[in-house]
Write a protein that holds these residues in place. Structure first.
Motif, PDB file in Angstrom:
ATOM      1  N   ALA A   1      -1.099  38.953 -20.966  1.00 54.72           N
ATOM      2  CA  ALA A   1      -1.519  37.931 -20.298  1.00 54.72           C
ATOM      3  C   ALA A   1      -2.494  37.312 -21.319  1.00 54.72           C
ATOM      4  N   ALA A   2      -3.443  38.071 -21.904  1.00 55.38           N
ATOM      5  CA  ALA A   2      -4.381  37.372 -22.785  1.00 55.38           C
ATOM      6  C   ALA A   2      -3.883  37.216 -24.432  1.00 55.38           C
ATOM      7  N   GLY A   3      -2.485  37.194 -24.282  1.00 58.90           N
ATOM      8  CA  GLY A   3      -1.728  36.753 -25.794  1.00 58.90           C
ATOM      9  C   GLY A   3      -1.574  37.889 -26.494  1.00 58.90           C
ATOM     10  N   GLY A   4      -2.086  38.865 -26.064  1.00 55.56           N
ATOM     11  CA  GLY A   4      -1.641  40.407 -26.931  1.00 55.56           C
ATOM     12  C   GLY A   4      -2.902  40.532 -28.070  1.00 55.56           C
ATOM     13  N   PHE A   5      -2.608  41.728 -28.742  1.00 55.42           N
ATOM     14  CA  PHE A   5      -3.834  42.035 -29.729  1.00 55.42           C
ATOM     15  C   PHE A   5      -4.006  40.707 -30.825  1.00 55.42           C
ATOM     16  N   LEU A   6      -4.987  40.871 -31.234  1.00 60.57           N
ATOM     17  CA  LEU A   6      -5.273  39.810 -32.493  1.00 60.57           C
ATOM     18  C   LEU A   6      -5.385  40.791 -33.756  1.00 60.57           C
ATOM     19  N   ARG A   7      -4.008  40.690 -34.302  1.00 59.74           N
ATOM     20  CA  ARG A   7      -3.948  41.538 -35.435  1.00 59.74           C
ATOM     21  C   ARG A   7      -4.158  40.750 -36.774  1.00 59.74           C
ATOM     22  N   PRO A   8      -4.779  41.225 -37.751  1.00 55.95           N
ATOM     23  CA  PRO A   8      -5.323  42.836 -37.915  1.00 55.95           C
ATOM     24  C   PRO A   8      -6.474  43.252 -37.609  1.00 55.95           C
ATOM     25  N   ARG A   9      -7.202  42.529 -36.678  1.00 57.36           N
ATOM     26  CA  ARG A   9      -8.633  42.787 -36.383  1.00 57.36           C
ATOM     27  C   ARG A   9      -8.533  44.063 -35.232  1.00 57.36           C
ATOM     28  N   ALA A  10      -7.570  43.886 -34.499  1.00 62.56           N
ATOM     29  CA  ALA A  10      -7.823  44.627 -33.120  1.00 62.56           C
ATOM     30  C   ALA A  10      -7.369  46.012 -33.327  1.00 62.56           C
ATOM     31  N   VAL A  11      -7.886  47.012 -32.287  1.00 62.84           N
ATOM     32  CA  VAL A  11      -7.592  48.469 -32.265  1.00 62.84           C
ATOM     33  C   VAL A  11      -6.375  48.445 -31.343  1.00 62.84           C
ATOM     34  N   SER A  12      -5.329  48.556 -31.460  1.00 58.25           N
ATOM     35  CA  SER A  12      -4.143  48.571 -30.757  1.00 58.25           C
ATOM     36  C   SER A  12      -3.750  49.909 -30.248  1.00 58.25           C
ATOM     37  N   SER A  13      -4.488  50.882 -30.166  1.00 60.45           N
ATOM     38  CA  SER A  13      -4.040  52.210 -29.923  1.00 60.45           C
ATOM     39  C   SER A  13      -4.779  52.603 -28.597  1.00 60.45           C
ATOM     40  N   GLN A  14      -5.892  52.001 -28.450  1.00 61.71           N
ATOM     41  CA  GLN A  14      -6.597  52.180 -27.218  1.00 61.71           C
ATOM     42  C   GLN A  14      -7.622  51.122 -26.622  1.00 61.71           C
ATOM     43  N   VAL A  15      -8.008  51.058 -25.670  1.00 63.62           N
ATOM     44  CA  VAL A  15      -8.615  49.962 -24.929  1.00 63.62           C
ATOM     45  C   VAL A  15      -9.840  50.532 -24.140  1.00 63.62           C
ATOM     46  N   ASP A  16     -10.976  49.771 -23.869  1.00 62.96           N
ATOM     47  CA  ASP A  16     -11.912  50.190 -22.834  1.00 62.96           C
ATOM     48  C   ASP A  16     -11.800  49.730 -21.568  1.00 62.96           C
ATOM     49  N   LEU A  17     -11.771  50.389 -20.386  1.00 62.89           N
ATOM     50  CA  LEU A  17     -11.615  49.572 -19.204  1.00 62.89           C
ATOM     51  C   LEU A  17     -12.924  50.037 -18.323  1.00 62.89           C
ATOM     52  N   ILE A  18     -13.670  48.987 -17.919  1.00 59.24           N
ATOM     53  CA  ILE A  18     -14.979  48.829 -17.367  1.00 59.24           C
ATOM     54  C   ILE A  18     -14.648  48.449 -15.940  1.00 59.24           C
ATOM     55  N   ARG A  19     -14.909  49.378 -15.038  1.00 61.40           N
ATOM     56  CA  ARG A  19     -14.921  48.662 -13.625  1.00 61.40           C
ATOM     57  C   ARG A  19     -16.306  48.820 -12.913  1.00 61.40           C
ATOM     58  N   ILE A  20     -16.671  47.942 -11.975  1.00 63.59           N
ATOM     59  CA  ILE A  20     -17.659  47.837 -11.099  1.00 63.59           C
ATOM     60  C   ILE A  20     -17.428  48.405  -9.862  1.00 63.59           C
ATOM     61  N   ASN A  21     -18.296  49.299  -9.634  1.00 59.93           N
ATOM     62  CA  ASN A  21     -18.237  50.314  -8.252  1.00 59.93           C
ATOM     63  C   ASN A  21     -18.919  49.378  -7.081  1.00 59.93           C
ATOM     64  N   PRO A  22     -18.512  49.697  -5.819  1.00 59.30           N
ATOM     65  CA  PRO A  22     -19.103  49.018  -4.789  1.00 59.30           C
ATOM     66  C   PRO A  22     -20.568  49.178  -4.793  1.00 59.30           C
ATOM     67  N   ASP A  23     -20.987  50.520  -5.148  1.00 58.20           N
ATOM     68  CA  ASP A  23     -22.526  50.656  -5.135  1.00 58.20           C
ATOM     69  C   ASP A  23     -23.264  49.758  -6.347  1.00 58.20           C
ATOM     70  N   GLY A  24     -22.663  49.384  -7.189  1.00 66.39           N
ATOM     71  CA  GLY A  24     -23.341  48.527  -8.276  1.00 66.39           C
ATOM     72  C   GLY A  24     -23.309  49.118  -9.544  1.00 66.39           C
ATOM     73  N   SER A  25     -22.902  50.370  -9.742  1.00 66.46           N
ATOM     74  CA  SER A  25     -22.850  50.865 -10.864  1.00 66.46           C
ATOM     75  C   SER A  25     -21.440  50.560 -11.731  1.00 66.46           C
ATOM     76  N   ALA A  26     -21.123  51.009 -12.953  1.00 68.75           N
ATOM     77  CA  ALA A  26     -20.052  50.813 -13.501  1.00 68.75           C
ATOM     78  C   ALA A  26     -19.767  52.025 -14.084  1.00 68.75           C
ATOM     79  N   THR A  27     -18.364  52.119 -14.255  1.00 68.10           N
ATOM     80  CA  THR A  27     -17.665  53.314 -14.806  1.00 68.10           C
ATOM     81  C   THR A  27     -16.851  52.608 -15.884  1.00 68.10           C
ATOM     82  N   ALA A  28     -16.834  53.441 -17.273  1.00 66.03           N
ATOM     83  CA  ALA A  28     -15.933  53.114 -18.317  1.00 66.03           C
ATOM     84  C   ALA A  28     -15.098  54.243 -18.675  1.00 66.03           C
ATOM     85  N   ARG A  29     -13.961  53.938 -19.053  1.00 63.93           N
ATOM     86  CA  ARG A  29     -12.800  54.812 -19.580  1.00 63.93           C
ATOM     87  C   ARG A  29     -12.315  54.104 -20.705  1.00 63.93           C
ATOM     88  N   ARG A  30     -12.056  55.361 -21.846  1.00 65.71           N
ATOM     89  CA  ARG A  30     -11.171  54.892 -23.028  1.00 65.71           C
ATOM     90  C   ARG A  30      -9.885  55.287 -22.789  1.00 65.71           C
TER      91      ARG A  30
END
Length: 400
Positions: free
Chosen positions: A309-338
């Motif tokens: 939906a964001a237009g896809g990877f911007l090649r050749p600049r992007a790392v297309s094999s993995q992304v980082d997902l950051i989620r805001i928890n209800p207690d205000g903390s954040a968790t990040a996953r690769r």
């Protein structure tokens, strides 16, 4: 035979057309001398003989009684609004009438912040915590010095908002006051908008994709104040239209929507189309994509859908094999996953997980592009200095 007490989750039969109402019946006939002259009676006009015991005349039922149910089941909420036994409190709009006393025709009273109503001849009368039937009986007792054997009717024209707590897998957990709408119904009809479970969930922003709608817990206090829990299964509502799971709520109820342990793409898709799911969620996609920013997605959107939906990877600049997902928890903390990404994968927690409202997806820059960008930044001061010297050349003397 004495009526059996109702459990906290039973929905008793309705006893009045427009809301909770009751009639306090007289001990005998009305005193014809009570209103013969000025319309106001005095304590001397009360009967000398002791009245008979007061009897309550229940109004006829307007709806068919539900069929018997098994233990722990919920009565059909479309047939049994939770009005019988309704306890009055601040904000209720009441209609109080005394039969054969014209001064009291179509009088409307609001239960004040102190829990009382102010009625002529009597003054303040406590209404908080009483049912309409109990208030009618209390008013009947209060008016007996003025009106012989009064017949008093109490109707709830507009119930106060119902206070509901919603927690767990909803987008905006918290406490909500949901209005009971019966202003547009015809006379002698029931209010059609008494809050139910799905309406409370919608007020809390709708469920998240991680919600377990098979095990929603409703906590309600019984008449003694002891909290009791009941489990509701809204999947049965979606699967077979079982309205008994969409129970009508009462003031002070609490809903807890747990997190599901397993997901299937079919179920997630069906839940996302439910009336109690949000229309869209907002996901921020930043980094090396063609159209970074806040993306509005359906509530069952996955990681792959956000990247596309964001237009896809911007090649050749992007790392297309993995992304980082950051989620805001209800207690205000954040968790990040690769997360290793596979645009061909279906819904799964490892490579294409479900997204929640306000998630952040970061598309990183590959190594070659980072080195190129670093050199550009490193050399940019030299370029700027050269440009500055070129601009100042006409005014700077040449010492050579």
């Amino acid at each position: 035979m004495a009526a059996q007490p109702l459990g906290p989750f039973d929905e008793p039969a309705l006893s009045a057309p427009d809301g909770p109402s009751s009639v306090a019946a007289p001990d005998s006939t009305l005193n014809p001398s009570a209103n013969s002259t000025s319309g106001n009676s005095t304590p001397d006009s009360a009967p000398n003989s002791a009245p008979n015991s007061a009897t309550l005349q229940p109004l006829p039922r307007l709806l068919l009684a539900p069929t018997s149910t098994s233990a722990g089941s919920v009565l059909d909420p479309t047939l049994q609004p939770p009005i019988d036994g309704y306890q009055l409190d601040t904000g209720d709009r009441l209609q109080v009438e005394i039969f054969d006393v014209p001064e009291f025709s179509n009088r409307i009273y609001l239960v004040l912040v102190d829990g009382t109503i102010s009625v002529p001849w009597i003054g303040s009368v406590r209404a908080r915590g009483l049912t309409p039937q109990q208030l009618a009986s209390a008013l009947s007792q209060a008016y007996r010095p003025f009106v012989k054997t009064p017949i008093i009717t109490v109707n709830v024209l507009t119930p106060r908002p119902v206070r509901i707590g919603v927690s767990g897998e909803v987008n905006r957990p918290g406490s909500y006051a949901i209005e009971v709408s019966n202003r547009d119904v015809a006379p002698n009809q029931l209010p059609l908008q008494w809050p139910d479970v799905t309406r409370a969930i919608v007020a809390a922003g709708g469920i998240t994709p991680l919600a377990d709608i098979r095990n929603i817990r409703l906590r309600r206090s019984d008449p003694s104040g002891t909290p009791q829990d009941q489990t509701l299964n809204l999947w049965q509502l979606l699967e077979s239209g079982d309205l008994s799971q969409n129970i009508l709520l009462r003031d002070g109820d609490m809903l807890m929507i747990p997190k599901a342990s397993t997901f299937s793409s079919e179920e997630v898709s069906r839940v996302a189309r439910a009336s109690f799911a949000p229309e869209t969620i907002g996901v921020n996609v930043v980094g090396e994509v063609k159209a970074p920013g806040l993306i509005k997605l359906p509530p069952n959107a996955t990681l792959n859908q956000a990247v596309l939906a964001a237009g896809g990877f911007l090649r050749p600049r992007a790392v297309s094999s993995q992304v980082d997902l950051i989620r805001i928890n209800p207690d205000g903390s954040a968790t990040a996953r690769r997360i290793p990404i596979d645009l061909q994968a279906g819904l799964n927690e490892e490579t294409n997980p479900l997204l929640l409202n306000n998630d952040i997806v970061v598309i990183n820059t590959n190594g070659v592009t980072r080195i190129t960008d670093f050199l550009r930044v490193l050399l940019s001061p030299v370029d700027n200095l050269s440009n500055l010297r070129r601009l100042l050349a006409p005014s700077v003397p040449d010492f050579q």
